[in-house]
Design a protein around this motif. Structure first.
Motif, PDB file in Angstrom:
ATOM      1  N   GLU A 171       0.859  -1.204   0.000  1.00 52.93           N
ATOM      2  CA  GLU A 171       0.000   0.000   0.000  1.00 52.93           C
ATOM      3  C   GLU A 171       0.885   1.242   0.000  1.00 52.93           C
ATOM      4  OE1 GLU A 171      -3.411   0.473   0.342  1.00 52.93           O
ATOM      5  OE2 GLU A 171      -3.582  -1.677  -0.093  1.00 52.93           O
ATOM      6  N   PRO A 172       0.480   2.303  -0.713  1.00 52.57           N
ATOM      7  CA  PRO A 172       1.255   3.545  -0.591  1.00 52.57           C
ATOM      8  C   PRO A 172       1.080   4.130   0.815  1.00 52.57           C
ATOM      9  CG  PRO A 172      -0.702   3.881  -1.949  1.00 52.57           C
ATOM     10  CD  PRO A 172      -0.663   2.414  -1.614  1.00 52.57           C
ATOM     11  N   ASN A 173       2.087   4.827   1.302  1.00 54.10           N
ATOM     12  CA  ASN A 173       1.942   5.456   2.621  1.00 54.10           C
ATOM     13  C   ASN A 173       1.165   6.769   2.479  1.00 54.10           C
ATOM     14  OD1 ASN A 173       3.756   7.049   1.358  1.00 54.10           O
ATOM     15  ND2 ASN A 173       5.200   7.175   3.043  1.00 54.10           N
ATOM     16  N   THR A 174       0.893   7.385   3.614  1.00 57.63           N
ATOM     17  CA  THR A 174       0.211   8.677   3.583  1.00 57.63           C
ATOM     18  C   THR A 174       1.224   9.736   3.999  1.00 57.63           C
ATOM     19  OG1 THR A 174      -1.702   7.464   4.367  1.00 57.63           O
ATOM     20  CG2 THR A 174      -1.870   9.874   4.418  1.00 57.63           C
TER      21      THR A 174
ATOM     22  N   HIS B 278       4.666  15.073   4.961  1.00 56.33           N
ATOM     23  CA  HIS B 278       5.418  16.177   4.340  1.00 56.33           C
ATOM     24  C   HIS B 278       6.196  15.610   3.165  1.00 56.33           C
ATOM     25  CE1 HIS B 278       9.190  14.921   6.201  1.00 56.33           C
ATOM     26  NE2 HIS B 278       8.495  14.731   7.290  1.00 56.33           N
ATOM     27  N   GLU B 279       6.880  16.496   2.448  1.00 53.89           N
ATOM     28  CA  GLU B 279       7.393  16.072   1.144  1.00 53.89           C
ATOM     29  C   GLU B 279       8.542  15.058   1.196  1.00 53.89           C
ATOM     30  OE1 GLU B 279      10.698  19.276  -0.145  1.00 53.89           O
ATOM     31  OE2 GLU B 279       8.904  19.047  -1.366  1.00 53.89           O
ATOM     32  N   LEU B 280       9.135  14.878   2.365  1.00 55.56           N
ATOM     33  CA  LEU B 280      10.194  13.870   2.443  1.00 55.56           C
ATOM     34  C   LEU B 280       9.656  12.497   2.849  1.00 55.56           C
ATOM     35  CD1 LEU B 280      13.086  15.977   4.044  1.00 55.56           C
ATOM     36  CD2 LEU B 280      12.632  15.496   1.628  1.00 55.56           C
ATOM     37  N   ASP B 281       8.322  12.394   3.005  1.00 57.42           N
ATOM     38  CA  ASP B 281       7.715  11.123   3.408  1.00 57.42           C
ATOM     39  C   ASP B 281       7.463  10.179   2.246  1.00 57.42           C
ATOM     40  OD1 ASP B 281       7.580  11.566   6.052  1.00 57.42           O
ATOM     41  OD2 ASP B 281       5.488  12.217   6.079  1.00 57.42           O
ATOM     42  N   TYR B 282       7.630  10.654   1.015  1.00 54.35           N
ATOM     43  CA  TYR B 282       7.370   9.775  -0.132  1.00 54.35           C
ATOM     44  C   TYR B 282       8.462   8.715  -0.208  1.00 54.35           C
ATOM     45  CZ  TYR B 282       3.860  13.123  -1.581  1.00 54.35           C
ATOM     46  OH  TYR B 282       2.752  13.926  -1.624  1.00 54.35           O
ATOM     47  N   LEU B 283       8.114   7.617  -0.919  1.00 54.43           N
ATOM     48  CA  LEU B 283       9.055   6.501  -1.038  1.00 54.43           C
ATOM     49  C   LEU B 283      10.349   6.947  -1.711  1.00 54.43           C
ATOM     50  CD1 LEU B 283       9.330   3.340  -0.769  1.00 54.43           C
ATOM     51  CD2 LEU B 283       8.474   3.218  -3.109  1.00 54.43           C
ATOM     52  N   THR B 284      10.211   7.648  -2.860  1.00 53.67           N
ATOM     53  CA  THR B 284      11.386   8.114  -3.608  1.00 53.67           C
ATOM     54  C   THR B 284      11.041   9.477  -4.228  1.00 53.67           C
ATOM     55  OG1 THR B 284      10.720   7.269  -5.783  1.00 53.67           O
ATOM     56  CG2 THR B 284      11.883   5.720  -4.350  1.00 53.67           C
ATOM     57  N   ASN B 285      12.043  10.112  -4.854  1.00 51.72           N
ATOM     58  CA  ASN B 285      11.788  11.386  -5.541  1.00 51.72           C
ATOM     59  C   ASN B 285      10.767  11.204  -6.666  1.00 51.72           C
ATOM     60  OD1 ASN B 285      14.835  11.537  -4.563  1.00 51.72           O
ATOM     61  ND2 ASN B 285      14.031  13.615  -4.683  1.00 51.72           N
ATOM     62  N   PHE B 286      10.903  10.109  -7.427  1.00 53.10           N
ATOM     63  CA  PHE B 286       9.967   9.893  -8.529  1.00 53.10           C
ATOM     64  C   PHE B 286       8.570   9.583  -8.022  1.00 53.10           C
ATOM     65  CE2 PHE B 286      11.743  10.010 -12.842  1.00 53.10           C
ATOM     66  CZ  PHE B 286      13.015  10.441 -12.525  1.00 53.10           C
ATOM     67  N   GLU B 287       8.476   8.881  -6.895  1.00 54.52           N
ATOM     68  CA  GLU B 287       7.142   8.604  -6.351  1.00 54.52           C
ATOM     69  C   GLU B 287       6.463   9.925  -5.990  1.00 54.52           C
ATOM     70  OE1 GLU B 287       5.660   7.854  -2.675  1.00 54.52           O
ATOM     71  OE2 GLU B 287       4.770   5.904  -3.120  1.00 54.52           O
TER      72      GLU B 287
ATOM     73  N   GLY C 279      -0.680  12.792  -9.911  1.00 53.60           N
ATOM     74  CA  GLY C 279      -1.863  11.931  -9.950  1.00 53.60           C
ATOM     75  C   GLY C 279      -1.728  10.735 -10.887  1.00 53.60           C
ATOM     76  N   ARG C 280      -0.513  10.357 -11.234  1.00 54.98           N
ATOM     77  CA  ARG C 280      -0.325   9.189 -12.115  1.00 54.98           C
ATOM     78  C   ARG C 280      -0.582   7.902 -11.353  1.00 54.98           C
ATOM     79  NH1 ARG C 280       5.008   9.339 -15.930  1.00 54.98           N
ATOM     80  NH2 ARG C 280       5.240  11.590 -16.004  1.00 54.98           N
ATOM     81  N   PRO C 281      -1.085   6.871 -12.028  1.00 51.27           N
ATOM     82  CA  PRO C 281      -1.187   5.576 -11.343  1.00 51.27           C
ATOM     83  C   PRO C 281       0.204   4.994 -11.097  1.00 51.27           C
ATOM     84  CG  PRO C 281      -1.947   5.397 -13.621  1.00 51.27           C
ATOM     85  CD  PRO C 281      -1.598   6.837 -13.394  1.00 51.27           C
ATOM     86  N   ILE C 282       0.314   4.272 -10.007  1.00 52.85           N
ATOM     87  CA  ILE C 282       1.606   3.685  -9.640  1.00 52.85           C
ATOM     88  C   ILE C 282       1.375   2.207  -9.327  1.00 52.85           C
ATOM     89  CG2 ILE C 282       3.432   3.737  -7.860  1.00 52.85           C
ATOM     90  CD1 ILE C 282       3.145   6.776  -7.887  1.00 52.85           C
ATOM     91  N   TYR C 283       2.246   1.354  -9.829  1.00 48.46           N
ATOM     92  CA  TYR C 283       2.078  -0.093  -9.707  1.00 48.46           C
ATOM     93  C   TYR C 283       3.187  -0.649  -8.819  1.00 48.46           C
ATOM     94  CZ  TYR C 283      -0.553   1.309 -13.756  1.00 48.46           C
ATOM     95  OH  TYR C 283      -1.411   1.976 -14.595  1.00 48.46           O
ATOM     96  N   ARG C 284       2.764  -1.491  -7.859  1.00 49.37           N
ATOM     97  CA  ARG C 284       3.722  -1.964  -6.857  1.00 49.37           C
ATOM     98  C   ARG C 284       3.703  -3.481  -6.780  1.00 49.37           C
ATOM     99  NH1 ARG C 284       4.321   2.903  -3.527  1.00 49.37           N
ATOM    100  NH2 ARG C 284       2.803   4.341  -4.396  1.00 49.37           N
TER     101      ARG C 284
END
Ligand SMILES: C[S@@+](CC[C@H](N)C(=O)[O-])C[C@H]1O[C@@H](n2cnc3c(N)ncnc32)[C@H](O)[C@@H]1O
Length: 213
Positions: free
Chosen positions: A180-183, A186-195, A202-207
Protein backbone atom coordinates in the motif's frame (compact mmCIF):
# COMPACT_ATOMS: atom_id res chain seq x y z
CA UNK A 1 60.55 29.87 -25.03
CA UNK A 2 56.94 30.50 -24.04
CA UNK A 3 55.97 33.25 -21.59
CA UNK A 4 52.97 31.27 -20.46
CA UNK A 5 53.41 29.83 -17.00
CA UNK A 6 51.59 26.52 -16.76
CA UNK A 7 48.68 26.67 -14.33
CA UNK A 8 49.05 24.42 -11.30
CA UNK A 9 46.58 21.52 -11.44
CA UNK A 10 43.29 22.20 -9.64
CA UNK A 11 43.15 20.32 -6.31
CA UNK A 12 40.79 17.34 -6.58
CA UNK A 13 37.60 17.67 -4.54
CA UNK A 14 37.41 14.93 -1.93
CA UNK A 15 34.63 12.40 -2.58
CA UNK A 16 31.68 12.43 -0.19
CA UNK A 17 32.21 9.98 2.69
CA UNK A 18 29.10 8.04 1.69
CA UNK A 19 30.52 7.15 -1.76
CA UNK A 20 31.63 3.55 -2.05
CA UNK A 21 34.53 3.74 -4.49
CA UNK A 22 35.99 0.43 -5.62
CA UNK A 23 39.28 -0.39 -7.27
CA UNK A 24 39.35 -2.85 -10.15
CA UNK A 25 39.08 -5.75 -7.72
CA UNK A 26 36.42 -8.20 -8.74
CA UNK A 27 35.95 -10.19 -5.54
CA UNK A 28 32.69 -10.18 -3.65
CA UNK A 29 32.71 -7.54 -0.92
CA UNK A 30 32.73 -8.15 2.80
CA UNK A 31 29.82 -6.03 4.11
CA UNK A 32 31.33 -5.76 7.57
CA UNK A 33 34.35 -4.03 5.95
CA UNK A 34 32.09 -1.72 3.92
CA UNK A 35 29.81 -0.66 6.80
CA UNK A 36 31.97 -1.38 9.85
CA UNK A 37 29.34 -3.66 11.41
CA UNK A 38 27.42 -6.91 10.77
CA UNK A 39 23.95 -5.38 10.40
CA UNK A 40 21.61 -6.68 7.66
CA UNK A 41 22.19 -5.08 4.24
CA UNK A 42 19.52 -3.73 1.86
CA UNK A 43 20.39 -2.73 -1.71
CA UNK A 44 18.64 -0.24 -3.99
CA UNK A 45 19.07 -0.48 -7.77
CA UNK A 46 19.03 2.97 -9.44
CA UNK A 47 18.92 5.06 -6.26
CA UNK A 48 18.73 8.42 -8.07
CA UNK A 49 19.02 11.38 -5.72
CA UNK A 50 18.78 9.13 -2.66
CA UNK A 51 15.50 10.03 -0.95
CA UNK A 52 14.66 6.36 -0.25
CA UNK A 53 18.14 5.65 1.14
CA UNK A 54 18.14 8.69 3.42
CA UNK A 55 14.63 8.14 4.78
CA UNK A 56 14.77 4.36 5.19
CA UNK A 57 18.24 4.40 6.77
CA UNK A 58 17.00 6.82 9.41
CA UNK A 59 13.87 4.75 10.00
CA UNK A 60 15.93 1.55 10.32
CA UNK A 61 19.27 2.43 11.91
CA UNK A 62 19.84 -1.27 12.62
CA UNK A 63 20.09 -1.98 8.84
CA UNK A 64 22.74 -0.90 6.32
CA UNK A 65 21.70 0.52 2.94
CA UNK A 66 23.61 0.52 -0.33
CA UNK A 67 22.44 2.45 -3.40
CA UNK A 68 23.80 1.63 -6.86
CA UNK A 69 23.35 4.52 -9.27
CA UNK A 70 24.78 4.59 -12.79
CA UNK A 71 24.63 8.40 -13.13
CA UNK A 72 27.69 9.65 -11.24
CA UNK A 73 26.09 13.08 -10.77
CA UNK A 74 23.09 11.59 -8.93
CA UNK A 75 25.25 9.16 -6.95
CA UNK A 76 27.31 12.12 -5.69
CA UNK A 77 24.20 14.19 -4.97
CA UNK A 78 22.76 11.32 -2.92
CA UNK A 79 26.05 10.84 -1.07
CA UNK A 80 26.26 14.58 -0.27
CA UNK A 81 22.74 14.42 1.17
CA UNK A 82 23.74 11.42 3.31
CA UNK A 83 26.91 13.17 4.53
CA UNK A 84 25.05 16.42 5.24
CA UNK A 85 22.47 14.60 7.33
CA UNK A 86 25.16 12.52 9.04
CA UNK A 87 23.46 9.20 8.28
CA UNK A 88 26.06 6.54 9.11
CA UNK A 89 24.39 3.44 7.61
CA UNK A 90 24.29 4.36 3.89
CA UNK A 91 26.79 4.00 1.07
CA UNK A 92 26.25 4.86 -2.59
CA UNK A 93 28.19 3.25 -5.40
CA UNK A 94 28.35 5.03 -8.77
CA UNK A 95 28.07 2.22 -11.31
CA UNK A 96 25.93 -0.29 -13.15
CA UNK A 97 23.74 -2.30 -10.79
CA UNK A 98 23.77 -5.48 -12.91
CA UNK A 99 27.55 -5.47 -13.06
CA UNK A 100 27.82 -4.61 -9.36
CA UNK A 101 25.50 -7.42 -8.28
CA UNK A 102 27.34 -9.97 -10.42
CA UNK A 103 30.86 -8.95 -9.40
CA UNK A 104 30.72 -7.64 -5.88
CA UNK A 105 27.68 -8.95 -3.99
CA UNK A 106 28.23 -12.18 -2.05
CA UNK A 107 25.69 -14.99 -2.40
CA UNK A 108 22.88 -14.94 0.20
CA UNK A 109 24.14 -11.73 1.80
CA UNK A 110 21.22 -9.26 1.39
CA UNK A 111 17.94 -9.01 3.29
CA UNK A 112 16.19 -6.83 0.69
CA UNK A 113 16.53 -5.48 -2.85
CA UNK A 114 14.56 -2.40 -3.97
CA UNK A 115 13.94 -1.31 -7.58
CA UNK A 116 11.91 1.91 -7.73
CA UNK A 117 10.85 3.58 -10.96
CA UNK A 118 13.39 1.89 -13.24
CA UNK A 119 13.91 3.80 -16.52
CA UNK A 120 11.27 2.56 -19.01
CA UNK A 121 13.33 3.02 -22.22
CA UNK A 122 10.22 3.62 -24.30
CA UNK A 123 11.61 2.90 -27.76
CA UNK A 124 11.40 -0.80 -28.69
CA UNK A 125 15.01 -0.84 -29.88
CA UNK A 126 16.16 0.47 -26.46
CA UNK A 127 14.19 -2.05 -24.36
CA UNK A 128 17.29 -4.20 -23.92
CA UNK A 129 18.70 -1.38 -21.74
CA UNK A 130 16.02 -1.94 -19.13
CA UNK A 131 17.48 -2.92 -15.80
CA UNK A 132 14.60 -5.24 -14.82
CA UNK A 133 15.51 -8.26 -16.93
CA UNK A 134 16.29 -11.93 -16.40
CA UNK A 135 19.96 -11.34 -15.33
CA UNK A 136 18.75 -8.97 -12.59
CA UNK A 137 16.20 -11.49 -11.29
CA UNK A 138 18.80 -14.28 -11.27
CA UNK A 139 21.32 -12.18 -9.36
CA UNK A 140 18.71 -10.88 -6.93
CA UNK A 141 17.78 -14.51 -6.25
CA UNK A 142 21.42 -15.48 -5.75
CA UNK A 143 22.27 -12.55 -3.47
CA UNK A 144 19.13 -12.50 -1.28
CA UNK A 145 19.03 -14.53 1.90
CA UNK A 146 16.18 -17.03 2.20
CA UNK A 147 13.12 -14.98 3.26
CA UNK A 148 14.68 -11.80 1.76
CA UNK A 149 12.38 -9.22 0.17
CA UNK A 150 12.32 -7.94 -3.41
CA UNK A 151 10.35 -4.71 -3.87
CA UNK A 152 9.45 -3.16 -7.23
CA UNK A 153 7.51 0.02 -8.08
CA UNK A 154 6.86 1.60 -11.48
CA UNK A 155 4.49 4.10 -13.06
CA UNK A 156 4.65 2.31 -16.45
CA UNK A 157 1.83 -0.22 -16.83
CA UNK A 158 3.45 -2.04 -19.76
CA UNK A 159 6.76 -2.40 -17.83
CA UNK A 160 4.83 -3.60 -14.78
CA UNK A 161 3.18 -6.35 -16.84
CA UNK A 162 6.57 -7.40 -18.22
CA UNK A 163 7.93 -7.52 -14.66
CA UNK A 164 4.97 -9.59 -13.40
CA UNK A 165 5.31 -12.03 -16.34
CA UNK A 166 9.04 -12.40 -15.78
CA UNK A 167 8.58 -12.97 -12.05
CA UNK A 168 5.85 -15.55 -12.78
CA UNK A 169 8.56 -17.67 -14.43
CA UNK A 170 10.47 -17.62 -11.12
CA UNK A 171 8.41 -19.60 -8.62
CA UNK A 172 11.43 -19.53 -6.31
CA UNK A 173 9.98 -16.15 -5.28
CA UNK A 174 6.67 -16.06 -3.39
CA UNK A 175 4.27 -13.29 -4.39
CA UNK A 176 3.43 -11.07 -1.40
CA UNK A 177 0.41 -8.78 -1.01
CA UNK A 178 0.67 -5.64 -3.12
CA UNK A 179 2.25 -2.92 -0.95
CA UNK A 180 0.00 0.00 0.00
CA UNK A 181 1.25 3.54 -0.59
CA UNK A 182 1.94 5.46 2.62
CA UNK A 183 0.21 8.68 3.58
CA UNK A 184 2.88 11.36 3.38
CA UNK A 185 2.71 14.10 5.99
CA UNK A 186 5.42 16.18 4.34
CA UNK A 187 7.39 16.07 1.14
CA UNK A 188 10.19 13.87 2.44
CA UNK A 189 7.72 11.12 3.41
CA UNK A 190 7.37 9.78 -0.13
CA UNK A 191 9.06 6.50 -1.04
CA UNK A 192 11.39 8.11 -3.61
CA UNK A 193 11.79 11.39 -5.54
CA UNK A 194 9.97 9.89 -8.53
CA UNK A 195 7.14 8.60 -6.35
CA UNK A 196 6.66 12.13 -4.97
CA UNK A 197 6.61 13.67 -8.47
CA UNK A 198 4.19 11.12 -9.92
CA UNK A 199 1.81 11.00 -6.95
CA UNK A 200 1.56 14.78 -6.98
CA UNK A 201 0.80 14.56 -10.73
CA UNK A 202 -1.86 11.93 -9.95
CA UNK A 203 -0.33 9.19 -12.12
CA UNK A 204 -1.19 5.58 -11.34
CA UNK A 205 1.61 3.69 -9.64
CA UNK A 206 2.08 -0.09 -9.71
CA UNK A 207 3.72 -1.96 -6.86
CA UNK A 208 4.91 -5.53 -6.33
CA UNK A 209 6.58 -7.42 -3.52
CA UNK A 210 8.24 -10.86 -3.66
CA UNK A 211 9.97 -12.96 -1.06
CA UNK A 212 12.71 -15.53 -1.68
CA UNK A 213 11.57 -19.01 -0.66
C1 LIG B 1 13.64 7.06 -13.20
S1 LIG B 1 15.03 7.16 -12.16
C2 LIG B 1 14.39 6.68 -10.54
C3 LIG B 1 15.31 7.09 -9.43
C4 LIG B 1 14.81 6.68 -8.02
N1 LIG B 1 14.73 5.25 -7.88
C5 LIG B 1 13.48 7.32 -7.73
O1 LIG B 1 12.46 6.59 -7.76
O2 LIG B 1 13.43 8.53 -7.48
C6 LIG B 1 15.95 5.69 -12.60
C7 LIG B 1 17.36 5.73 -12.06
O3 LIG B 1 18.01 4.50 -12.33
C8 LIG B 1 19.34 4.78 -12.74
N2 LIG B 1 19.80 3.60 -13.52
C9 LIG B 1 19.40 3.24 -14.76
N3 LIG B 1 20.02 2.11 -15.14
C10 LIG B 1 20.82 1.75 -14.10
C11 LIG B 1 21.73 0.68 -13.88
N4 LIG B 1 21.93 -0.25 -14.81
N5 LIG B 1 22.38 0.62 -12.71
C12 LIG B 1 22.20 1.59 -11.76
N6 LIG B 1 21.38 2.63 -11.92
C13 LIG B 1 20.69 2.71 -13.06
C14 LIG B 1 19.21 6.05 -13.53
O4 LIG B 1 20.44 6.75 -13.67
C15 LIG B 1 18.19 6.83 -12.72
O5 LIG B 1 18.79 7.60 -11.70
Amino acid sequence: MSDVTPRPPRPLKPLPKAILALSQQSQPLDWSMVFGNDHPVELEVGSGKGLFLAREARRKPEHNFLGIEIAVKYAKEAAHRIDKNEIPNVQVHPGDALDFLARYVPTESLVAVHVYFPDPWWKARHRKRRVFREPLVLDVYRTLKVGGDFWVVTDVHEYYEVILSLMATHPEFDVQPEPEPNTPEHELDYLTNFERKYRIEGRPIYRAHYRKR
